[in-house]
Scaffold this motif. Structure first.
Motif, PDB file in Angstrom:
ATOM      1  N   PRO A 124      15.326 -72.705  -3.918  1.00 48.98           N
ATOM      2  CA  PRO A 124      13.533 -74.069  -3.420  1.00 48.98           C
ATOM      3  C   PRO A 124      12.530 -73.535  -3.778  1.00 48.98           C
ATOM      4  CG  PRO A 124      15.343 -72.925  -1.170  1.00 48.98           C
ATOM      5  CD  PRO A 124      15.400 -72.383  -2.581  1.00 48.98           C
ATOM      6  N   MET A 125      11.774 -72.544  -3.898  1.00 53.76           N
ATOM      7  CA  MET A 125      10.684 -72.536  -4.976  1.00 53.76           C
ATOM      8  C   MET A 125      10.989 -72.993  -6.075  1.00 53.76           C
ATOM      9  SD  MET A 125       7.403 -70.967  -4.356  1.00 53.76           S
ATOM     10  CE  MET A 125       8.182 -69.931  -3.957  1.00 53.76           C
ATOM     11  N   TYR A 173      12.038 -76.019  -7.242  1.00 52.84           N
ATOM     12  CA  TYR A 173      12.284 -77.403  -6.942  1.00 52.84           C
ATOM     13  C   TYR A 173      10.769 -77.440  -6.175  1.00 52.84           C
ATOM     14  CZ  TYR A 173      12.879 -81.623  -4.283  1.00 52.84           C
ATOM     15  OH  TYR A 173      12.470 -83.175  -3.931  1.00 52.84           O
ATOM     16  N   SER A 174       9.922 -76.718  -5.687  1.00 47.31           N
ATOM     17  CA  SER A 174       9.401 -76.213  -4.803  1.00 47.31           C
ATOM     18  C   SER A 174       8.075 -76.699  -5.976  1.00 47.31           C
ATOM     19  CB  SER A 174       8.676 -75.692  -4.307  1.00 47.31           C
ATOM     20  OG  SER A 174       9.488 -75.794  -2.635  1.00 47.31           O
ATOM     21  N   ALA A 176       8.496 -80.098  -8.060  1.00 50.23           N
ATOM     22  CA  ALA A 176       7.792 -81.329  -7.099  1.00 50.23           C
ATOM     23  C   ALA A 176       6.438 -81.787  -7.024  1.00 50.23           C
ATOM     24  CB  ALA A 176       8.194 -81.348  -6.156  1.00 50.23           C
ATOM     25  N   SER A 177       6.112 -80.760  -7.042  1.00 47.10           N
ATOM     26  CA  SER A 177       4.699 -80.202  -7.492  1.00 47.10           C
ATOM     27  C   SER A 177       3.885 -81.461  -8.056  1.00 47.10           C
ATOM     28  CB  SER A 177       3.488 -79.111  -6.665  1.00 47.10           C
ATOM     29  OG  SER A 177       4.498 -78.157  -8.136  1.00 47.10           O
ATOM     30  N   VAL A 196      -0.650 -79.522   5.096  1.00 46.16           N
ATOM     31  CA  VAL A 196       0.552 -79.918   4.775  1.00 46.16           C
ATOM     32  C   VAL A 196       1.546 -80.949   5.310  1.00 46.16           C
ATOM     33  CG1 VAL A 196       2.139 -78.273   3.614  1.00 46.16           C
ATOM     34  CG2 VAL A 196       0.507 -77.138   3.056  1.00 46.16           C
ATOM     35  N   SER A 225       2.162 -84.486   3.133  1.00 44.75           N
ATOM     36  CA  SER A 225       3.539 -84.378   3.232  1.00 44.75           C
ATOM     37  C   SER A 225       4.639 -85.387   4.102  1.00 44.75           C
ATOM     38  CB  SER A 225       4.840 -83.145   3.439  1.00 44.75           C
ATOM     39  OG  SER A 225       4.282 -82.374   1.945  1.00 44.75           O
ATOM     40  N   PHE A 251       4.240 -86.181  -1.234  1.00 44.60           N
ATOM     41  CA  PHE A 251       5.349 -85.301  -0.885  1.00 44.60           C
ATOM     42  C   PHE A 251       4.797 -84.487  -2.315  1.00 44.60           C
ATOM     43  CE2 PHE A 251       8.889 -82.909  -1.898  1.00 44.60           C
ATOM     44  CZ  PHE A 251       8.795 -82.250  -0.607  1.00 44.60           C
ATOM     45  N   THR A 298       3.363 -80.679  -1.293  1.00 43.89           N
ATOM     46  CA  THR A 298       4.494 -79.340  -2.506  1.00 43.89           C
ATOM     47  C   THR A 298       3.218 -78.591  -3.122  1.00 43.89           C
ATOM     48  OG1 THR A 298       5.026 -80.560  -3.881  1.00 43.89           O
ATOM     49  CG2 THR A 298       6.363 -80.131  -1.929  1.00 43.89           C
ATOM     50  N   ALA A 346       1.673 -76.195  -0.537  1.00 39.50           N
ATOM     51  CA  ALA A 346       2.485 -75.552  -0.441  1.00 39.50           C
ATOM     52  C   ALA A 346       2.131 -74.203  -1.596  1.00 39.50           C
ATOM     53  CB  ALA A 346       3.345 -75.913   0.522  1.00 39.50           C
ATOM     54  N   ILE A 347       2.220 -74.585  -2.536  1.00 38.29           N
ATOM     55  CA  ILE A 347       2.314 -73.512  -3.696  1.00 38.29           C
ATOM     56  C   ILE A 347       0.945 -72.556  -3.900  1.00 38.29           C
ATOM     57  CG2 ILE A 347       2.443 -72.864  -6.570  1.00 38.29           C
ATOM     58  CD1 ILE A 347       5.068 -73.919  -4.315  1.00 38.29           C
TER      59      ILE A 347
END
Length: 303
Positions: free
Chosen positions: A39-40, A42-43, A46-47, A260, A264, A270, A274, A277-278
């Motif tokens: 997930p990290m 991918y995040s 995505a960012s 966030v 999103s 999105f 993301t 969130a990072i």
């Protein structure tokens, strides 16, 4: 048995131990790797796109630059920091005071401990409904008492006033999570040998001197733990703020987690969500590193 045979047996025993440890830890490492690393990655990926869920347009660090240079970022960052620090400090103070009282109370200590655990066990949504009722402008008990005693001339909309909404949420948060600090501190207080206090009393030490010289050195590690854990939790806290004010009024209670969600889910951005969130993860990582380097909590626990 010769020395060579003994050496071979030791080597084989060591290899077996390593194989057992590897067999036990491999599934655990794989489990956490899938749940955290994937997930990290991918995040982060995505960012770097404007709309990673649709026609992904690569923008590089554009989302980060847009967020950091916006006027909302520092305002919402301040709200997050203020909420986290205020609730953490107040939870610590409330937990410490009640723990000192219960620790010195011979009768009724069990009842007080039971009462302290109730708020922590209640679901957040129930706590929100309770405090919305208590602070309601028309039917709330707090407004009724304040008006009847003449402290205010007219009822106050605590969650509807931009200057009072955040303090109201902080009050509800401390009421719910203050028991977290209470039980940790109480456990450490009850672990202190009674002989320390008996010697201090014989030498004529006051209550303050006993707290300063006996209790606080034993509590310092626990206090540092509460500050770290509760501070991170409250910085990332979403539910109690969203359920009470949705980040309002006039974005007075909008924190980074609320932002966030807005980016999103409500706005469908999105990529920026993301990225934000990072940024939060990086900020908390920096705080964690500074915490462990500057305060060295492991040394406190060892002592």
């Amino acid at each position: 048995m010769s020395v060579v045979e003994r050496s071979r047996n030791l080597v084989s025993d060591t290899d077996r131990s390593r194989l057992v440890v590897f067999a036990l830890l491999s599934p655990l490492a794989l489990f956490f790797g899938v749940l955290w690393f994937v997930p990290m990655v991918y995040s982060i990926w995505a960012s770097l796109f404007a709309n990673p869920l649709g026609a992904a347009e690569f923008v590089g660090l554009g989302n980060y630059v847009t967020l950091v240079t916006s006027s909302e970022f520092f305002a919402f960052l301040w709200n997050s920091v203020f909420f986290a620090i205020s609730t953490t400090v107040l939870c610590l103070v409330v937990g410490l005071l009640f723990a000192l009282v219960v620790n010195r109370t011979l009768r009724g200590g069990g009842i007080l401990r039971t009462l302290m655990i109730f708020p922590y066990l209640l679901p957040t949504v129930v706590v929100v409904f309770l405090w919305q009722f208590l602070l309601d402008q028309n039917l709330g008990l707090v407004n009724r008492v304040l008006v009847d005693t003449g402290l205010i001339a007219a009822p106050i909309a605590f969650f509807g006033d931009a200057s009072l909404a955040m303090p109201s949420i902080i009050t509800a948060s401390v009421w719910k999570w203050g028991s977290f600090a209470f039980f940790i501190i109480l456990a450490n207080l009850q672990a202190i040998p009674d002989e320390y206090f008996e010697r201090a009393q014989v030498q004529g030490a006051s209550q303050w001197q006993q707290f300063r010289d006996i209790m606080f050195p034993h509590l310092r590690g626990a206090i540092l733990l509460i500050i770290l854990v509760r501070g991170i939790w409250m910085f990332n806290k979403f539910d109690i703020i969203w359920l009470t004010t949705r980040g309002g009024p006039a974005e007075a209670t909008t924190t980074l987690p609320i932002w966030v969600y807005d980016l999103s889910i409500r706005l469908g951005n999105f990529g920026q969500g993301t990225a934000l969130a990072i940024i939060m993860f990086v900020l908390l990582s920096i705080v964690g590193v500074v915490y462990f380097v500057a305060l060295n909590p492991e040394q406190e626990v060892a002592e």
